[in-house]
Design an enzyme around this catalytic site. Structure first.
Site, PDB file in Angstrom:
ATOM      1  N   HIS B  57       0.827  -1.216   0.000  1.00  0.00           N
ATOM      2  CA  HIS B  57       0.000   0.000   0.000  1.00  0.00           C
ATOM      3  C   HIS B  57       0.859   1.265   0.000  1.00  0.00           C
ATOM      4  O   HIS B  57       0.354   2.354   0.244  1.00  0.00           O
ATOM      5  CB  HIS B  57      -0.905   0.033   1.227  1.00  0.00           C
ATOM      6  CG  HIS B  57      -1.802  -1.142   1.354  1.00  0.00           C
ATOM      7  ND1 HIS B  57      -2.775  -1.416   0.436  1.00  0.00           N
ATOM      8  CD2 HIS B  57      -1.869  -2.123   2.281  1.00  0.00           C
ATOM      9  CE1 HIS B  57      -3.405  -2.523   0.804  1.00  0.00           C
ATOM     10  NE2 HIS B  57      -2.868  -2.969   1.917  1.00  0.00           N
ATOM     11  N   HIS B 219      -7.249  -4.472  -1.083  1.00  0.00           N
ATOM     12  CA  HIS B 219      -6.438  -5.672  -1.263  1.00  0.00           C
ATOM     13  C   HIS B 219      -6.886  -6.430  -2.494  1.00  0.00           C
ATOM     14  O   HIS B 219      -6.677  -7.620  -2.603  1.00  0.00           O
ATOM     15  CB  HIS B 219      -6.547  -6.569  -0.040  1.00  0.00           C
ATOM     16  CG  HIS B 219      -6.191  -5.858   1.217  1.00  0.00           C
ATOM     17  ND1 HIS B 219      -7.117  -5.175   1.957  1.00  0.00           N
ATOM     18  CD2 HIS B 219      -4.997  -5.673   1.820  1.00  0.00           C
ATOM     19  CE1 HIS B 219      -6.494  -4.615   2.979  1.00  0.00           C
ATOM     20  NE2 HIS B 219      -5.219  -4.893   2.918  1.00  0.00           N
TER      21      HIS B 219
END
Lengths: 214, 330
Positions: B57, B219
């Site tokens: 991320h 995700h």
């Protein structure tokens, strides 16, 4: 010469690790359908850490419960995700069973399965039908208790356990996820086997193959 | 796909190594190589502020370590919660003697690992409070807000909590204002293309040509609905509608707006989205105090964008404006 209980547990973890590695891509594909595709990798990482840890132990001079406790710590320190705390709790609870009597009696097989499921349930606060690993572990536990009450021998008992775990894992296909990452998908999780339930079957099968000869 | 990696199994290790080398002026590696620590942490007498989350991320999580920002960050595998040990070690690194707060996202793994870490820290006499982010509107209906995922709104929660800690706030004061910050954030993601974990080697889901996933997770969790791809203007309008309908803010409310790319969307497209986003938000009578545009919280090389709207009051507005020194402009 028969292996002592600690060595059997050590070999059991190496069996689990080999079996998980063999199914790594399959587990990852299952997770890819409803999660983030890391389940195979995570489980493989965790059990490799366990076998590395156990390789450094003198299994002729430790208690079987200590092997399980070390496995729990190694798994927890290697794996984050949700599987880390869940299986660490499972192995820790199994260690507590063997602390009371360091033998791999049939009673202890059953108690370990019961304790592992309780550990997972306590940590994850999950229920049957949530489409998680518990959908394999809970039926496996019920089957173990029932077989024990029916007076089954070790082979029959473990066959019943595996049969129930497989049926439970397959049933997750028709469940809507209520916990874990897949829970956010709602009905779109329908039609896919839960990867955590699938890996639970792999673990139980490896346990069976080691323990029903012990 | 062609990528800059050495070994698919060492992506996190190699990322952390390069990251620490790049930003040694503001942070350092902790004793645990899966913990990033602000250069000056721990600050004696200051409430320590930490987070942690999976890798992939970036600059998410570790990039927000720094002065007047996070004191320590636990680093997990790609898309996977850090271990309980890493969270615990982050707590220790951040502990200045007046308690530590862990501000993290609502995911099953993070919840369990944080809980275990908090217990381990308590045994050592470190008081730890937690706030869980749940700003992702599409991940659960309003009446099940506690089930929602935490996404880019976490950045505002970190900024506000960290600023309050810097100003000498007590553990309870920091907790309360960080909670207020995330309670006032709403986010939505739209995915146009999937992402691939290097060790897996292929995308874990597909987005068919000419379609998009509305409500996509950080995700690569598939979105809550698939729609034909529309113009940027139409998509931005939908994103605003979903976020603002859920927010239900009175006209005159001041807001901070964050438009983040998910990894593979060029910046110019984020500006194209923002053109409509600004119009839509202003049309509802809301006042934009600050706008943040860039790759603030990504999902590997996913194509897509997220919108976060943070409703401000006098307290959070002042804290948002406290200067911070981390890898991102805040």
């Amino acid at each position: 010469m028969t292996d002592n209980a600690a060595r059997v547990i050590g070999r059991m973890f190496s069996d689990i690790s080999i079996a998980i590695d063999a199914h790594k891509d399959h587990l990852t594909a299952l997770d890819g359908a409803i999660g983030d595709a890391d389940h195979g990798i995570t489980m493989s990482l965790g059990f490799n850490a366990v076998t590395n840890e156990l390789a450094g132990m003198d299994l002729d001079h430790v208690a079987a419960s200590a092997v399980l406790a070390s496995a729990a710590a190694a798994f927890l320190n290697a794996v984050g995700a949700s599987t880390g705390p869940l299986y660490a709790s499972a192995f820790l609870q199994a260690a507590k069973v063997l602390e009371k009597s360091e033998t791999l009696s049939l009673e202890n097989h059953v108690e370990m399965i019961v304790a592992m499921t309780a550990g997972i349930q306590e940590r994850g606060k999950g229920q049957r039908g949530d489409k998680t690993m518990l959908d394999a572990w809970i039926p496996a536990t019920e089957a173990a208790i029932k077989a024990q009450n029916d007076g089954a021998d070790v082979r029959v008992l473990w066959n019943e356990v595996i049969h129930a775990a497989e049926a439970g894992a397959n049933a997750t296909r028709s469940m809507v996820a209520a916990r874990g990452r897949a829970a956010r998908l709602g009905e779109r999780s329908l039609g896919h086997v839960d990867p955590g339930a699938a890996s639970a079957v792999i673990i139980l099968r490896a346990m069976k193959n080691r323990l029903d000869f012990s | 796909m062609q990528r800059f990696i050495n070994d698919p199994n060492l992506v996190v290790e190699d990322t952390v190594k390069g990251f620490v080398k790049a930003h040694s002026d503001i942070l350092r590696l902790g004793q645990n190589p899966r913990v990033i620590v602000a250069k000056d942490a721990p600050v004696a007498g200051k409430v320590g502020v930490i987070t942690g989350g999976g890798s992939g991320h970036e600059p998410g999580f570790m990039g927000y370590t720094g002065k007047n920002m996070l004191d320590a960050v636990a680093v997990g595998e790609l898309f996977s919660s850090p271990t309980a040990k890493s969270f615990h070690d982050a707590i220790r690194e951040a502990n200045g003697g007046t308690g530590v707060i862990c501000l993290y996202g609502n995911y099953a793994g993070d919840n369990m690992n944080v809980k275990m870490a908090v217990r381990l820290a308590a045994k050592e006499g470190i008081e730890v409070a937690t706030v869980v982010a749940n700003d992702d509107v599409c991940s659960a209906p309003p009446h099940e807000r506690e089930k929602r995922r935490g996404v880019a709104g976490e950045i505002f929660m970190w900024k506000i909590g960290s600023a309050r800690a810097t100003q000498g706030g007590s553990l309870e004061e920091v907790r309360a204002v960080a909670q207020k910050a995330i309670d006032n954030c709403r986010s939505i993601g739209v995915g146009l293309g999937p992402c691939t974990l290097p060790a897996v080697g292929h995308p874990n889901f597909q987005i068919e040509p000419d379609t998009m996933e509305v409500g996509i997770g950080h995700h690569g969790e598939p979105g809550v609905r698939v729609e034909p791809l529309k113009s940027a203007e139409a998509i931005a309008r939908d994103m605003c509608q979903i976020v603002l309908d859920d927010h239900n803010l009175p006209a005159g409310t001041e807001v901070a707006v964050l438009v983040s790319g998910l990894g593979a969307t060029p910046l110019n497209e984020l500006y194209i989205l923002n053109d409509t986003i600004e119009t839509e938000i202003s049309a509802r009578g809301l006042i934009i105090h600050r706008t943040y545009i860039g790759n603030y919280f990504t999902s590997l090389e996913m194509v897509g964008a997220t919108l976060t709207v943070f409703a401000l009051d006098a307290e959070t507005k002042a804290l948002l404006d406290v200067e911070a020194n981390c890898t991102m402009k805040l």
